[in-house]
Motif scaffolding. Structure first.
Motif, PDB file in Angstrom:
ATOM      1  N   CYS A   1       0.859  -1.187   0.000  1.00 36.78           N
ATOM      2  CA  CYS A   1       0.000   0.000   0.000  1.00 36.78           C
ATOM      3  C   CYS A   1       0.891   1.232   0.000  1.00 36.78           C
ATOM      4  O   CYS A   1       1.725   1.403   0.898  1.00 36.78           O
ATOM      5  CB  CYS A   1      -0.907  -0.003   1.235  1.00 36.78           C
ATOM      6  N   GLN A   2       0.716   2.065  -1.013  1.00 34.96           N
ATOM      7  CA  GLN A   2       1.396   3.352  -1.040  1.00 34.96           C
ATOM      8  C   GLN A   2       0.523   4.321  -0.262  1.00 34.96           C
ATOM      9  O   GLN A   2      -0.514   4.779  -0.740  1.00 34.96           O
ATOM     10  CB  GLN A   2       1.624   3.831  -2.472  1.00 34.96           C
ATOM     11  N   ILE A   3       0.938   4.643   0.949  1.00 36.41           N
ATOM     12  CA  ILE A   3       0.082   5.380   1.878  1.00 36.41           C
ATOM     13  C   ILE A   3      -0.022   6.837   1.467  1.00 36.41           C
ATOM     14  O   ILE A   3       0.976   7.556   1.378  1.00 36.41           O
ATOM     15  CB  ILE A   3       0.611   5.251   3.317  1.00 36.41           C
ATOM     16  N   ALA A   4      -1.262   7.279   1.205  1.00 34.31           N
ATOM     17  CA  ALA A   4      -1.521   8.672   0.849  1.00 34.31           C
ATOM     18  C   ALA A   4      -1.884   9.502   2.075  1.00 34.31           C
ATOM     19  O   ALA A   4      -1.672  10.716   2.096  1.00 34.31           O
ATOM     20  CB  ALA A   4      -2.653   8.744  -0.170  1.00 34.31           C
TER      21      ALA A   4
ATOM     22  N   GLY B   1      -6.922   1.185  -4.269  1.00 38.74           N
ATOM     23  CA  GLY B   1      -7.582   0.113  -3.536  1.00 38.74           C
ATOM     24  C   GLY B   1      -8.192   0.571  -2.227  1.00 38.74           C
ATOM     25  O   GLY B   1      -8.390   1.764  -1.968  1.00 38.74           O
ATOM     26  N   MET B   2      -8.488  -0.401  -1.400  1.00 39.58           N
ATOM     27  CA  MET B   2      -9.219  -0.159  -0.165  1.00 39.58           C
ATOM     28  C   MET B   2      -8.313   0.397   0.925  1.00 39.58           C
ATOM     29  O   MET B   2      -7.104   0.182   0.934  1.00 39.58           O
ATOM     30  CB  MET B   2      -9.871  -1.464   0.313  1.00 39.58           C
ATOM     31  N   GLY B   3      -8.939   1.123   1.855  1.00 42.68           N
ATOM     32  CA  GLY B   3      -8.225   1.583   3.033  1.00 42.68           C
ATOM     33  C   GLY B   3      -8.235   0.523   4.114  1.00 42.68           C
ATOM     34  O   GLY B   3      -9.007  -0.450   4.067  1.00 42.68           O
ATOM     35  N   PHE B   4      -7.379   0.698   5.112  1.00 41.09           N
ATOM     36  CA  PHE B   4      -7.222  -0.305   6.165  1.00 41.09           C
ATOM     37  C   PHE B   4      -7.153   0.339   7.539  1.00 41.09           C
ATOM     38  O   PHE B   4      -6.758   1.506   7.677  1.00 41.09           O
ATOM     39  CB  PHE B   4      -5.929  -1.107   5.962  1.00 41.09           C
ATOM     40  N   VAL B   5      -7.518  -0.463   8.537  1.00 36.20           N
ATOM     41  CA  VAL B   5      -7.152  -0.197   9.919  1.00 36.20           C
ATOM     42  C   VAL B   5      -6.072  -1.199  10.284  1.00 36.20           C
ATOM     43  O   VAL B   5      -6.247  -2.414  10.083  1.00 36.20           O
ATOM     44  CB  VAL B   5      -8.362  -0.316  10.865  1.00 36.20           C
TER      45      VAL B   5
ATOM     46  N   ASN C   1     -13.719 -13.695  -2.845  1.00 38.92           N
ATOM     47  CA  ASN C   1     -12.607 -14.261  -2.086  1.00 38.92           C
ATOM     48  C   ASN C   1     -11.343 -13.549  -2.559  1.00 38.92           C
ATOM     49  O   ASN C   1     -10.882 -13.757  -3.674  1.00 38.92           O
ATOM     50  CB  ASN C   1     -12.511 -15.765  -2.343  1.00 38.92           C
ATOM     51  N   THR C   2     -10.841 -12.641  -1.728  1.00 37.22           N
ATOM     52  CA  THR C   2      -9.640 -11.896  -2.076  1.00 37.22           C
ATOM     53  C   THR C   2      -8.483 -12.404  -1.227  1.00 37.22           C
ATOM     54  O   THR C   2      -8.642 -13.224  -0.332  1.00 37.22           O
ATOM     55  CB  THR C   2      -9.826 -10.388  -1.827  1.00 37.22           C
ATOM     56  N   GLY C   3      -7.329 -11.899  -1.494  1.00 34.36           N
ATOM     57  CA  GLY C   3      -6.191 -12.232  -0.643  1.00 34.36           C
ATOM     58  C   GLY C   3      -6.273 -11.496   0.684  1.00 34.36           C
ATOM     59  O   GLY C   3      -7.156 -10.676   0.925  1.00 34.36           O
ATOM     60  N   TYR C   4      -5.330 -11.814   1.547  1.00 32.43           N
ATOM     61  CA  TYR C   4      -5.191 -11.063   2.802  1.00 32.43           C
ATOM     62  C   TYR C   4      -3.773 -10.520   2.871  1.00 32.43           C
ATOM     63  O   TYR C   4      -2.823 -11.290   2.744  1.00 32.43           O
ATOM     64  CB  TYR C   4      -5.469 -11.932   4.020  1.00 32.43           C
ATOM     65  N   PRO C   5      -3.633  -9.203   3.029  1.00 36.20           N
ATOM     66  CA  PRO C   5      -4.666  -8.168   3.050  1.00 36.20           C
ATOM     67  C   PRO C   5      -5.267  -7.955   1.654  1.00 36.20           C
ATOM     68  O   PRO C   5      -4.628  -8.260   0.649  1.00 36.20           O
ATOM     69  CB  PRO C   5      -3.907  -6.913   3.514  1.00 36.20           C
ATOM     70  N   ALA C   6      -6.474  -7.399   1.608  1.00 37.41           N
ATOM     71  CA  ALA C   6      -7.198  -7.234   0.342  1.00 37.41           C
ATOM     72  C   ALA C   6      -6.755  -5.958  -0.358  1.00 37.41           C
ATOM     73  O   ALA C   6      -7.500  -4.982  -0.462  1.00 37.41           O
ATOM     74  CB  ALA C   6      -8.705  -7.209   0.597  1.00 37.41           C
ATOM     75  N   THR C   7      -5.521  -5.957  -0.860  1.00 38.58           N
ATOM     76  CA  THR C   7      -4.963  -4.797  -1.537  1.00 38.58           C
ATOM     77  C   THR C   7      -5.379  -4.782  -3.006  1.00 38.58           C
ATOM     78  O   THR C   7      -5.942  -5.749  -3.523  1.00 38.58           O
ATOM     79  CB  THR C   7      -3.431  -4.806  -1.420  1.00 38.58           C
ATOM     80  N   ALA C   8      -5.050  -3.685  -3.693  1.00 42.58           N
ATOM     81  CA  ALA C   8      -5.509  -3.503  -5.077  1.00 42.58           C
ATOM     82  C   ALA C   8      -4.935  -4.542  -6.017  1.00 42.58           C
ATOM     83  O   ALA C   8      -5.530  -4.842  -7.057  1.00 42.58           O
ATOM     84  CB  ALA C   8      -5.134  -2.101  -5.557  1.00 42.58           C
ATOM     85  N   ASP C   9      -3.780  -5.131  -5.687  1.00 48.11           N
ATOM     86  CA  ASP C   9      -3.133  -6.086  -6.586  1.00 48.11           C
ATOM     87  C   ASP C   9      -3.489  -7.535  -6.260  1.00 48.11           C
ATOM     88  O   ASP C   9      -2.947  -8.462  -6.854  1.00 48.11           O
ATOM     89  CB  ASP C   9      -1.608  -5.924  -6.515  1.00 48.11           C
ATOM     90  N   THR C  10      -4.424  -7.747  -5.349  1.00 46.26           N
ATOM     91  CA  THR C  10      -4.743  -9.109  -4.927  1.00 46.26           C
ATOM     92  C   THR C  10      -5.510  -9.865  -6.001  1.00 46.26           C
ATOM     93  O   THR C  10      -6.195  -9.274  -6.837  1.00 46.26           O
ATOM     94  CB  THR C  10      -5.575  -9.088  -3.627  1.00 46.26           C
TER      95      THR C  10
ATOM     96  N   LEU D   1      -5.200   3.720   7.524  1.00 50.28           N
ATOM     97  CA  LEU D   1      -4.352   3.938   6.359  1.00 50.28           C
ATOM     98  C   LEU D   1      -5.220   4.181   5.134  1.00 50.28           C
ATOM     99  O   LEU D   1      -6.162   3.422   4.867  1.00 50.28           O
ATOM    100  CB  LEU D   1      -3.459   2.719   6.092  1.00 50.28           C
ATOM    101  N   ASP D   2      -4.894   5.226   4.378  1.00 52.08           N
ATOM    102  CA  ASP D   2      -5.545   5.487   3.094  1.00 52.08           C
ATOM    103  C   ASP D   2      -4.521   5.199   1.998  1.00 52.08           C
ATOM    104  O   ASP D   2      -3.509   5.908   1.882  1.00 52.08           O
ATOM    105  CB  ASP D   2      -6.011   6.942   3.027  1.00 52.08           C
ATOM    106  N   CYS D   3      -4.776   4.131   1.206  1.00 48.52           N
ATOM    107  CA  CYS D   3      -3.864   3.752   0.130  1.00 48.52           C
ATOM    108  C   CYS D   3      -4.207   4.523  -1.135  1.00 48.52           C
ATOM    109  O   CYS D   3      -5.379   4.815  -1.404  1.00 48.52           O
ATOM    110  CB  CYS D   3      -3.942   2.249  -0.146  1.00 48.52           C
ATOM    111  N   GLN D   4      -3.186   4.852  -1.930  1.00 51.84           N
ATOM    112  CA  GLN D   4      -3.445   5.562  -3.179  1.00 51.84           C
ATOM    113  C   GLN D   4      -4.312   4.745  -4.121  1.00 51.84           C
ATOM    114  O   GLN D   4      -5.089   5.304  -4.886  1.00 51.84           O
ATOM    115  CB  GLN D   4      -2.117   5.926  -3.862  1.00 51.84           C
TER     116      GLN D   4
END
Length: 444
Positions: free
Chosen positions: A54-57, A84-88, A173-182, A79-82
């Motif tokens: 995640c490239q953190i914005a 995909g989804m954001g995370f806690v 069914n996504t990967g973990y973590p569910a990033t944009a490249d999963t 975290l707000d990624c440039q």
């Protein structure tokens, strides 16, 4: 091919991340510059060390939980990624770091209270749009109207999405973590409706999803008043298969293309090889009734056959194409029948010219027909012992090569179509210019 249902462990992790009493003050405080400054100073290194792509914005420090009994200190960051989804992020000092998507973190607590860890950064205010991008990556073509986090296992995160039509839904069914490249696998909720699994779709109604059966029955125009409905399975090309039992005792299996339209249908008598066949209708009884129906239709078309067995061909809409095996050793054929009961039957000798090939009947049954055609054209010395469909030409002519039982060179038979009838018989010595000439043993 039936798609396999995803199996899960007995328990999925949920977004119950920290005691509400610890987090309530930070939630009420909103996003402060102090929280952002601390978040951007501390979170990127922790996320990178934990392997988050995640490239953190933007980031904010949410709070810390000191567990004196367990002697652990856990810090929480949004975290707000440039992309995909954001995370806690849940970072245990000296221990593991876990990531929860904003959909997971924002889920209400089991007692229905708002989550104390809901994402608040401006870039994380539309997590459904980010999830819709992942859904599209998994092949979901519909606009996403609703979504929810189901939970996660050690290597996967699971979400449900519902389409704007109010009927269709998918489990992602996504990967973990569910990033944009999963990698994303989308499975129709229909599969989970009947599966023995601890995942069920909740955003759309199972009975409503099966309403597509009534739509397909109407599109099929075979007068089926639907009594019961069943999802049969899915195939890798995106097609879904459904079964309907009718009020009159009949039943059908419908193939629905990925775009949602009826692609093909089979009555239960002919559907026994399709994903296990019908279960709502007695297929054996239906097969007996269908054989009697084909006997009637064949005789109506002028083909005297008491049908003993049959096999269906893929048929164009409004037609029923089927190979017929006759009782008492009579030569069979291929019947092509219309919905109104009219139609025609081709002997197996002529079936390839009409675009079909007999598989249940013996090839030797075609030889007398071809021998008779030779005699019609003055070729009386050849008793056909083998045959080969050569092909068709642009002018509508069809060519069939035959070999003779006496071992002498055979012939290339030319046929016209509509109706099928022999036109000419060329000796193989004179047929070299027709699709490469004769090729059967004894003819070259």
């Amino acid at each position: 091919m039936r798609r396999k249902t995803i199996g899960l462990a007995a328990a999925l992790a949920v977004a119950a991340l920290a005691p509400a009493v610890v987090m309530s003050q930070s939630r009420d405080a909103g996003v402060t510059e102090k929280a952002r400054t601390q978040g951007m100073a501390e979170a990127p290194a922790l996320a990178q060390a934990a392997g988050l792509n995640c490239q953190i914005a933007d980031a904010r420090f949410i709070g810390k939980n000191e567990d004196r009994r367990a002697r652990t200190s856990t810090s929480y960051y949004e975290l707000d990624c440039q992309e995909g989804m954001g995370f806690v992020m849940e970072a245990v000092q000296g221990g593991e770091t876990s990531f929860y998507t904003c959909l997971e973190a924002g889920a209400p607590t089991p007692d229905g209270k708002p989550s104390t860890l809901a994402c608040q950064l401006p870039g994380n205010q539309n997590p459904q749009a980010d999830l819709a991008a992942l859904a599209a990556k998994g092949g979901v073509a519909c606009p996403v109207a609703n979504s929810r986090a189901i939970g996660r296992g050690a290597t996967s995160t699971f979400f449900e999405v519902a389409c704007q039509d109010g009927v269709t839904g998918y489990v992602l069914n996504t990967g973990y973590p569910a990033t944009a490249d999963t990698k994303v696998e989308a499975t129709n909720c229909l599969i989970y409706d009947q599966a023995d699994a601890n995942i069920k779709c909740e955003l759309t109604d199972a009975a409503t999803r099966l309403g597509v059966v009534d739509q397909m029955a109407a599109a099929d125009q075979k007068s089926c008043a639907v009594k019961d409905r069943r999802f049969v399975g899915a195939t890798t090309d995106g097609s879904n298969y459904f079964e309907a039992s009718c009020q009159d005792g009949k039943g059908y299996i419908y193939k629905v293309a990925a775009a949602g339209q009826l692609a093909e249908s089979w009555d239960c008598a002919r559907a026994q090889g399709i994903l296990g066949g019908c279960t709502l209708t007695d297929a054996r009884e239906a097969a007996t009734e269908q054989a009697a129906l084909y006997t009637e239709l064949a005789k109506k078309a002028g083909f005297n056959c008491d049908v003993e067995r049959y096999a269906a061909f893929p048929s164009p809409r409004g037609k029923d194409a089927v190979e017929l095996v006759c009782a008492n050793g009579r030569p069979g054929g291929v019947g092509v029948f219309n919905l109104d009961g009219s139609g025609e039957v081709f002997s197996c000798a002529y079936a390839p010219i009409a675009g079909y090939r007999c598989g249940l009947n013996e090839e030797a049954d075609t030889y007398p027909v071809l021998t008779a055609d030779l005699k019609k054209m003055g070729r009386d010395s050849c008793e056909v012992s083998a045959q080969r469909m050569v092909g068709k030409t642009a002018d509508g002519s069809a060519y069939v090569e035959v070999a003779c039982s006496d071992g002498l060179a055979g012939y290339m038979l030319q046929y016209k179509q509509n109706p099928i009838a022999p036109v000419e018989a060329l000796g193989c010595a004179f047929a070299k210019g027709i699709a490469g000439g004769c090729k059967l043993p004894g003819n070259t």
